[in-house]
Design a protein around this motif. Structure first.
Motif, PDB file in Angstrom:
ATOM      1  N   GLU A   1       0.826  -1.202   0.000  1.00 24.61           N
ATOM      2  CA  GLU A   1       0.000   0.000   0.000  1.00 24.61           C
ATOM      3  C   GLU A   1       0.862   1.254   0.000  1.00 24.61           C
ATOM      4  O   GLU A   1       2.014   1.253   0.421  1.00 24.61           O
ATOM      5  N   VAL A   2       0.250   2.338  -0.476  1.00 19.83           N
ATOM      6  CA  VAL A   2       0.859   3.661  -0.443  1.00 19.83           C
ATOM      7  C   VAL A   2      -0.156   4.622   0.164  1.00 19.83           C
ATOM      8  O   VAL A   2      -1.330   4.648  -0.256  1.00 19.83           O
TER       9      VAL A   2
ATOM     10  N   ARG B   1      -2.441  -1.105  -3.307  1.00 21.35           N
ATOM     11  CA  ARG B   1      -3.562  -0.214  -2.989  1.00 21.35           C
ATOM     12  C   ARG B   1      -3.032   1.154  -2.583  1.00 21.35           C
ATOM     13  O   ARG B   1      -2.018   1.261  -1.903  1.00 21.35           O
ATOM     14  N   MET B   2      -3.737   2.224  -2.993  1.00 17.08           N
ATOM     15  CA  MET B   2      -3.322   3.585  -2.673  1.00 17.08           C
ATOM     16  C   MET B   2      -4.475   4.350  -2.039  1.00 17.08           C
ATOM     17  O   MET B   2      -5.618   4.255  -2.502  1.00 17.08           O
ATOM     18  N   ARG B   3      -4.150   5.095  -0.993  1.00 16.98           N
ATOM     19  CA  ARG B   3      -5.133   5.974  -0.350  1.00 16.98           C
ATOM     20  C   ARG B   3      -4.565   7.388  -0.328  1.00 16.98           C
ATOM     21  O   ARG B   3      -3.460   7.601   0.182  1.00 16.98           O
ATOM     22  N   ASP B   4      -5.335   8.345  -0.857  1.00 18.10           N
ATOM     23  CA  ASP B   4      -4.869   9.733  -0.987  1.00 18.10           C
ATOM     24  C   ASP B   4      -5.794  10.676  -0.224  1.00 18.10           C
ATOM     25  O   ASP B   4      -7.023  10.569  -0.314  1.00 18.10           O
TER      26      ASP B   4
ATOM     27  N   GLY C   1      -8.697   3.917 -11.436  1.00 19.52           N
ATOM     28  CA  GLY C   1      -9.746   2.967 -11.092  1.00 19.52           C
ATOM     29  C   GLY C   1      -9.767   2.603  -9.621  1.00 19.52           C
ATOM     30  O   GLY C   1      -9.555   3.446  -8.741  1.00 19.52           O
ATOM     31  N   ASP C   2      -9.986   1.302  -9.343  1.00 21.31           N
ATOM     32  CA  ASP C   2     -10.120   0.840  -7.958  1.00 21.31           C
ATOM     33  C   ASP C   2      -8.803   0.839  -7.197  1.00 21.31           C
ATOM     34  O   ASP C   2      -8.788   0.598  -5.988  1.00 21.31           O
ATOM     35  N   ALA C   3      -7.702   1.112  -7.874  1.00 14.57           N
ATOM     36  CA  ALA C   3      -6.403   1.076  -7.191  1.00 14.57           C
ATOM     37  C   ALA C   3      -6.242   2.233  -6.213  1.00 14.57           C
ATOM     38  O   ALA C   3      -5.455   2.151  -5.274  1.00 14.57           O
ATOM     39  N   VAL C   4      -6.981   3.327  -6.423  1.00 17.23           N
ATOM     40  CA  VAL C   4      -6.844   4.523  -5.586  1.00 17.23           C
ATOM     41  C   VAL C   4      -8.176   4.858  -4.930  1.00 17.23           C
ATOM     42  O   VAL C   4      -9.227   4.861  -5.578  1.00 17.23           O
ATOM     43  N   GLU C   5      -8.125   5.146  -3.638  1.00 17.13           N
ATOM     44  CA  GLU C   5      -9.278   5.672  -2.901  1.00 17.13           C
ATOM     45  C   GLU C   5      -8.904   7.057  -2.387  1.00 17.13           C
ATOM     46  O   GLU C   5      -7.847   7.227  -1.781  1.00 17.13           O
ATOM     47  N   ALA C   6      -9.747   8.038  -2.648  1.00 15.20           N
ATOM     48  CA  ALA C   6      -9.436   9.418  -2.269  1.00 15.20           C
ATOM     49  C   ALA C   6     -10.490   9.967  -1.322  1.00 15.20           C
ATOM     50  O   ALA C   6     -11.685   9.694  -1.480  1.00 15.20           O
TER      51      ALA C   6
ATOM     52  N   LEU D   1     -11.588  10.988   9.613  1.00 15.86           N
ATOM     53  CA  LEU D   1     -12.338  12.245   9.625  1.00 15.86           C
ATOM     54  C   LEU D   1     -12.704  12.717   8.220  1.00 15.86           C
ATOM     55  O   LEU D   1     -13.621  13.533   8.066  1.00 15.86           O
ATOM     56  N   ALA D   2     -11.997  12.225   7.228  1.00 11.55           N
ATOM     57  CA  ALA D   2     -12.170  12.726   5.862  1.00 11.55           C
ATOM     58  C   ALA D   2     -13.438  12.188   5.215  1.00 11.55           C
ATOM     59  O   ALA D   2     -14.022  11.188   5.651  1.00 11.55           O
ATOM     60  N   ILE D   3     -13.860  12.869   4.141  1.00 12.16           N
ATOM     61  CA  ILE D   3     -15.084  12.521   3.413  1.00 12.16           C
ATOM     62  C   ILE D   3     -14.691  11.933   2.063  1.00 12.16           C
ATOM     63  O   ILE D   3     -13.878  12.519   1.335  1.00 12.16           O
ATOM     64  N   PRO D   4     -15.235  10.763   1.704  1.00 14.25           N
ATOM     65  CA  PRO D   4     -14.914  10.173   0.403  1.00 14.25           C
ATOM     66  C   PRO D   4     -15.183  11.153  -0.735  1.00 14.25           C
ATOM     67  O   PRO D   4     -16.154  11.909  -0.706  1.00 14.25           O
ATOM     68  N   LEU D   5     -14.302  11.137  -1.723  1.00 15.42           N
ATOM     69  CA  LEU D   5     -14.428  12.070  -2.836  1.00 15.42           C
ATOM     70  C   LEU D   5     -15.748  11.879  -3.582  1.00 15.42           C
ATOM     71  O   LEU D   5     -16.283  12.818  -4.166  1.00 15.42           O
ATOM     72  N   THR D   6     -16.263  10.661  -3.557  1.00 16.24           N
ATOM     73  CA  THR D   6     -17.518  10.382  -4.259  1.00 16.24           C
ATOM     74  C   THR D   6     -18.751  10.829  -3.481  1.00 16.24           C
ATOM     75  O   THR D   6     -19.856  10.826  -4.022  1.00 16.24           O
ATOM     76  N   ALA D   7     -18.570  11.197  -2.207  1.00 16.43           N
ATOM     77  CA  ALA D   7     -19.704  11.628  -1.370  1.00 16.43           C
ATOM     78  C   ALA D   7     -19.772  13.145  -1.332  1.00 16.43           C
ATOM     79  O   ALA D   7     -18.738  13.822  -1.350  1.00 16.43           O
ATOM     80  N   PRO D   8     -20.991  13.718  -1.279  1.00 19.09           N
ATOM     81  CA  PRO D   8     -21.106  15.185  -1.207  1.00 19.09           C
ATOM     82  C   PRO D   8     -20.671  15.696   0.158  1.00 19.09           C
ATOM     83  O   PRO D   8     -20.694  14.963   1.156  1.00 19.09           O
ATOM     84  N   LEU D   9     -20.252  16.956   0.196  1.00 16.20           N
ATOM     85  CA  LEU D   9     -19.902  17.576   1.471  1.00 16.20           C
ATOM     86  C   LEU D   9     -21.160  17.779   2.293  1.00 16.20           C
ATOM     87  O   LEU D   9     -22.236  18.061   1.744  1.00 16.20           O
ATOM     88  N   PRO D  10     -21.078  17.629   3.601  1.00 21.03           N
ATOM     89  CA  PRO D  10     -22.283  17.755   4.440  1.00 21.03           C
ATOM     90  C   PRO D  10     -22.851  19.173   4.409  1.00 21.03           C
ATOM     91  O   PRO D  10     -22.105  20.146   4.274  1.00 21.03           O
TER      92      PRO D  10
END
Length: 314
Positions: free
Chosen positions: A107-108, A138-141, A161-166, A217-226
């Protein structure tokens, strides 16, 4: 040890990285271990074997002579010289990160501060990211919320693609890259022409803990800001209000949120208009009344805005 200025008449000592800055005092230079120099330089020479056998033979002969000096510079395993390494210059930084990329298997973890990621910043490390994806790493940014508005980042994530989660936050720490929880890279100066390569287990564990807590604490990039719950006030303006309440100047607010000072001031102006504040002092009161400083609504707390006296100081 040798003072940096004393090495200026012999620039090849630094160009070949035979000397490197001391992590404890960068005004001093210390010798690089012969084994490290041999490994790094031989890698470059190896790429030229087919073009120049004679050059390789000459280089190997020189390295063998230099290696004999290693007995005088042996350092015990696990000492600070191997746990913290100063990388001076973009070429050395890139080479070290390429080496860490090749060795990475799991992972990175990265933290990318600032605002919208420019195309050249994303393409700079694209070859490493593609190599990692090809090996199933796997990468998490982590980015700031502002980065959501950059098309370049969206294109990069689509490519990976699925290799990175932001995920994103209002603000993040300075740049951090962690490979397999064994080696980390952080900036060593403001213009990022120097970096620290960290391998000390305690430092790595600390940085991993910081990353994981920010990640939760972070919000997934695919989810809207609250939603802020206050009509007319965006999530970013809520973040600006909280920083104003802490007494930060416009420039500091802009830097922490990854936006320009001009954009920060435009948001502050809209915040004043929405809350009906005619001055910065009144804006502080309105922020507290609305609970944008973190206190319950309707229960104003003292709010210090830049350049204003505390009410209790008079």
């Amino acid at each position: 040890m040798l003072r940096s200025r004393d090495a200026e008449p012999v620039p090849c000592l630094l160009e070949l990285a035979l000397l490197h800055p001391d992590p404890d005092d960068m005004d001093w230079l210390v010798p690089t271990s012969p084994q490290e120099v041999m490994t790094r330089l031989l890698r470059g020479v190896h790429d030229e074997v087919s073009a120049s056998q004679r050059r390789v033979g000459s280089a190997v002969e020189a390295f063998e002579w230099y290696a004999d000096l290693g007995r005088l510079l042996q350092t015990p395993a696990g000492t600070e010289s191997t746990a913290i390494r100063v990388l001076d210059g973009l070429s050395r930084i890139q080479a070290a990160m390429d080496e860490a990329t090749q060795a990475c298997t799991t992972e990175v973890l990265t933290v990318q501060p600032g605002g919208i990621r420019r195309e050249h910043e994303l393409s700079e490390g694209l070859h490493r990211a593609l190599a990692l994806r090809g090996r199933g790493v796997r990468m998490r940014d982590l980015y700031t919320h502002v980065a959501r508005h950059g098309q370049g980042l969206l294109n990069y994530l689509e490519l990976m693609g699925d290799a990175v989660e932001a995920r994103t936050l209002d603000e993040v720490i300075d740049r951090l890259i962690l490979f397999d929880r064994t080696v980390a890279f952080i900036p060593a100066n403001t213009d990022r022409t120097m970096a620290l390569e960290l391998r000390h287990p305690a430092l790595i564990s600390y940085l991993v803990t910081v990353f994981e807590r920010l990640w939760r604490l972070a919000i997934p990039l695919t989810a809207p800001l609250p939603d802020t719950g206050i009509e007319g006030i965006s999530h970013r303006e809520q973040s600006i209000a909280a920083l104003l309440a802490e007494g930060h100047q416009d420039a500091v607010i802009a830097e922490r949120l990854g936006i320009s000072v001009r954009t920060a001031r435009a948001h502050i102006a809209r915040l004043s208009e929405t809350l009906g504040a005619a001055s910065r002092t009144q804006l502080g009161v309105r922020i507290a009344q609305a609970g944008l400083d973190g206190s319950p609504r309707g229960a104003p707390s003292p709010v210090m805005l830049p350049g204003r006296e505390s009410p209790t100081a008079r």
